[in-house]
Design a protein around this motif. Structure first.
Motif, PDB file in Angstrom:
ATOM      1  N   TYR A 111       5.708   3.638   2.764  1.00 48.50           N
ATOM      2  CA  TYR A 111       4.587   2.769   2.394  1.00 48.50           C
ATOM      3  C   TYR A 111       3.840   2.329   3.657  1.00 48.50           C
ATOM      4  CZ  TYR A 111       6.710   2.066  -2.259  1.00 48.50           C
ATOM      5  OH  TYR A 111       7.225   2.234  -3.516  1.00 48.50           O
ATOM      6  N   GLN A 112       2.511   2.277   3.569  1.00 46.97           N
ATOM      7  CA  GLN A 112       1.728   1.865   4.727  1.00 46.97           C
ATOM      8  C   GLN A 112       2.114   0.459   5.186  1.00 46.97           C
ATOM      9  OE1 GLN A 112      -0.134   3.706   6.552  1.00 46.97           O
ATOM     10  NE2 GLN A 112      -0.932   2.124   7.916  1.00 46.97           N
ATOM     11  N   LYS A 113       2.316  -0.447   4.236  1.00 48.87           N
ATOM     12  CA  LYS A 113       2.680  -1.816   4.594  1.00 48.87           C
ATOM     13  C   LYS A 113       4.013  -1.862   5.342  1.00 48.87           C
ATOM     14  CE  LYS A 113       3.504  -6.376   2.523  1.00 48.87           C
ATOM     15  NZ  LYS A 113       3.662  -7.137   1.262  1.00 48.87           N
ATOM     16  N   SER A 114       4.958  -1.024   4.940  1.00 53.08           N
ATOM     17  CA  SER A 114       6.268  -0.991   5.596  1.00 53.08           C
ATOM     18  C   SER A 114       6.164  -0.373   6.984  1.00 53.08           C
ATOM     19  CB  SER A 114       7.263  -0.201   4.736  1.00 53.08           C
ATOM     20  OG  SER A 114       7.326  -0.719   3.419  1.00 53.08           O
ATOM     21  N   ARG A 115       5.329   0.648   7.116  1.00 50.91           N
ATOM     22  CA  ARG A 115       5.115   1.258   8.436  1.00 50.91           C
ATOM     23  C   ARG A 115       4.466   0.256   9.387  1.00 50.91           C
ATOM     24  NH1 ARG A 115       1.686   6.462   7.161  1.00 50.91           N
ATOM     25  NH2 ARG A 115       2.185   7.074   9.330  1.00 50.91           N
ATOM     26  N   GLU A 116       3.544  -0.515   8.868  1.00 50.65           N
ATOM     27  CA  GLU A 116       2.882  -1.529   9.700  1.00 50.65           C
ATOM     28  C   GLU A 116       3.854  -2.637  10.102  1.00 50.65           C
ATOM     29  OE1 GLU A 116      -0.458  -2.729   7.360  1.00 50.65           O
ATOM     30  OE2 GLU A 116      -1.623  -0.913   7.829  1.00 50.65           O
ATOM     31  N   SER A 119       5.662  -1.157  13.030  1.00 49.13           N
ATOM     32  CA  SER A 119       4.800  -1.063  14.217  1.00 49.13           C
ATOM     33  C   SER A 119       4.544  -2.444  14.817  1.00 49.13           C
ATOM     34  CB  SER A 119       3.476  -0.371  13.870  1.00 49.13           C
ATOM     35  OG  SER A 119       2.685  -1.147  13.000  1.00 49.13           O
ATOM     36  N   GLU A 130       0.547   1.309  15.998  1.00 48.40           N
ATOM     37  CA  GLU A 130      -0.087   1.006  14.719  1.00 48.40           C
ATOM     38  C   GLU A 130       0.736   1.655  13.616  1.00 48.40           C
ATOM     39  OE1 GLU A 130      -4.259   2.010  14.650  1.00 48.40           O
ATOM     40  OE2 GLU A 130      -4.408   1.748  16.825  1.00 48.40           O
ATOM     41  N   GLY A 131       0.416   1.313  12.373  1.00 51.21           N
ATOM     42  CA  GLY A 131       1.158   1.874  11.256  1.00 51.21           C
ATOM     43  C   GLY A 131       1.180   3.390  11.263  1.00 51.21           C
ATOM     44  N   LYS A 132       0.077   4.011  11.694  1.00 44.44           N
ATOM     45  CA  LYS A 132       0.003   5.478  11.709  1.00 44.44           C
ATOM     46  C   LYS A 132       0.963   6.098  12.727  1.00 44.44           C
ATOM     47  CE  LYS A 132      -3.916   5.595  14.946  1.00 44.44           C
ATOM     48  NZ  LYS A 132      -3.241   6.194  16.071  1.00 44.44           N
ATOM     49  N   TRP A 287      13.440   5.249  11.404  1.00 41.54           N
ATOM     50  CA  TRP A 287      12.026   5.473  11.713  1.00 41.54           C
ATOM     51  C   TRP A 287      11.858   6.240  13.020  1.00 41.54           C
ATOM     52  CZ3 TRP A 287      13.540   0.250  10.619  1.00 41.54           C
ATOM     53  CH2 TRP A 287      14.012  -0.470  11.724  1.00 41.54           C
ATOM     54  N   GLN A 320      12.375  -0.145   1.741  1.00 35.68           N
ATOM     55  CA  GLN A 320      11.023  -0.241   2.308  1.00 35.68           C
ATOM     56  C   GLN A 320      10.337  -1.523   1.855  1.00 35.68           C
ATOM     57  OE1 GLN A 320       8.375   3.250   2.427  1.00 35.68           O
ATOM     58  NE2 GLN A 320      10.062   4.438   1.554  1.00 35.68           N
TER      59      GLN A 320
END
Length: 450
Positions: A111-116, A119, A130-132, A287, A320
């Motif tokens: 999930y983008q929110k979890s990646r962010e 980060s 960053e999340g990316k 991660w 996540q």
């Protein structure tokens, strides 16, 4: 209706296939060319070998029935129940479940929110994220697998520490990648032999793996030493896979410095996860952090990681969902309590075994392990560390991993996560075992004279 029929479809848009084929079929061609079953394992499966399992499964492990077993071999801090995770971590998971938001598929990279959340937790001015820049994985093990897979082709080689975590070799060899072991120096608290490391590099070297803090050594590199490692990688244009799963699990008075903030040009894939610092290895949340100051990885490595992550559908969605709260709300006292316990147990173990003739423990400064050297010439009853640890189980019901499993014979590894009283008892038994089998050099020569 006629138009549907003419298109070979019924009213629901479903195709019908006519069974009245006019093509003549040779009956002989319908027969399979295979006359018997011939199902064989793949070459990849045959090349896959976990050295720890291979060694342990071959050992004759019959504990002394008069002594309860003490297993100092498993790198799982939850085994004995004395190191539970924090209540805030459990609460985050409960809330994620109760929300009913995380029962479906997530993007393969997370999930983008979890990646962010990851980060934000690890970003710093020297190495912004960053999340990316985050790929969520099924544990740190999958992070390592993806990192090796995206950097290496069959026929390439990777540089791996010796002693080192056996999974690197297991993964690489199964992919047709050669493993070259560079030496760590016990007399220098397991620093890398930089000269040896650099001598191994050739035009097929695709990746340098740096494990800090170390499994199995429990060592933590100084900032100065890490700068020297980066200099070797920079001179030779070799990217680094930084296995930092034990990051911040270091004893008071010793600082952990992630590798990426120290790098000005070397691109780094940093692998980590919840398993160790949060004491939840079974939750399988890891991660990869992509650090690439000078755009050396470019879009290719990033796109490659995304494609490789799509081979499975990513890590557990419920974890996540809880990740942001786990990272941000776990109290500092929880980490400090774990580290204090590990340091205390390490000091007990080091103190007790330092005075045992024939043993040379190396005091750790982090992680969950201590390595103990065996002066094999003083233990003529055993040919090697595997026989030594095997008999330790038979006679004393204490199981330590022979360091042959880490490509480093004549040592054994102790896990220091067991309850304190168990740690003390294990050391007493190891002392008894060594006292029974130890032979001083003078006695050896005296025996020969007779």
């Amino acid at each position: 209706m006629d138009s549907y029929r003419n298109n070979g479809m019924n009213g629901n848009g479903v195709h019908h296939v006519s069974v009245r084929a006019h093509v003549s079929v040779n009956p002989a061609k319908l027969k399979s060319h295979r006359q018997r079953w011939n199902v064989r394992p793949s070459e990849m499966s045959k090349k896959t070998l976990n050295p720890i399992r291979a060694i342990v499964d071959g050992m004759k492990l019959t504990p002394n029935p008069e002594k309860p077993m003490i297993a100092l071999s498993i790198g799982d801090p939850t085994v004995f129940g004395n190191l539970p995770t924090d209540d805030t971590v459990l609460q985050a998971m409960k809330e994620a479940i109760d929300s009913h938001k995380y029962n479906g598929y997530a993007p393969s990279v997370g999930y983008q929110k979890s990646r962010e959340a990851v980060s934000n937790f690890y970003s710093c001015p020297e190495a912004p994220l960053e999340g990316k820049d985050v790929i969520l994985t099924s544990g740190c093990s999958q992070a390592i697998e993806l990192a090796i897979s995206v950097l290496c082709n069959p026929g390439d080689n990777i540089l791996v520490p010796r002693p080192g975590f056996s999974l690197y070799k297991t993964l690489a060899v199964s992919m047709g990648i050669q493993v070259k072991h560079y030496n760590l120096l016990p007399e220098k608290s397991w620093e890398i032999d930089l000269q040896h490391l650099e001598s191994l590099i050739d035009d097929k070297t695709a990746c340098l793996i740096v494990n800090n803090p170390s499994n199995p050594c429990g060592s933590v590199f100084t900032k100065d030493h890490q700068h020297k490692i980066l200099a070797v990688a920079s001179r030779n244009c070799i990217p680094i896979l930084a296995d930092e799963i034990y990051g911040d699990m270091v004893f008071p008075g010793c600082d952990f410095q992630p590798l990426a903030p120290l790098s000005s040009d070397v691109p780094i894939l940093s692998c980590g996860g919840l398993a160790k610092c949060w004491l939840v290895p079974g939750w399988r949340m890891g991660w990869i952090l992509i650090h690439d100051h000078n755009d050396i990885f470019g879009t290719g490595i990033r796109e490659g990681l995304v494609k490789l992550s799509q081979r499975i559908l990513g890590p557990c969605t419920v974890v996540q969902g809880a990740l942001e709260s786990i990272l941000n709300d776990t109290p500092p006292e929880f980490y400090q309590g774990t580290i204090s316990f590990l340091k205390s147990n390490s000091e007990i173990c080091f103190s007790e075994l330092s005075t045992v003739p024939g043993l040379n423990p190396v005091m750790p400064t982090g992680a969950m392990y201590i390595m103990v050297g065996i002066e094999m010439e003083h233990f003529p009853d055993f040919q090697n560390d595997v026989e030594f640890t095997e008999r330790l189980v038979t006679e004393q019901s204490v199981f330590c991993l022979p360091a042959t499993a880490f490509e480093y014979p004549d040592f054994f590894r102790i896990v220091v996560t067991v309850p304190e009283e168990m740690m003390i008892e294990a050391c007493i038994r190891i002392r008894e075992f060594c006292a029974r089998h130890y032979r001083p050099r003078s006695q050896d020569s005296h025996d020969l004279d007779q």
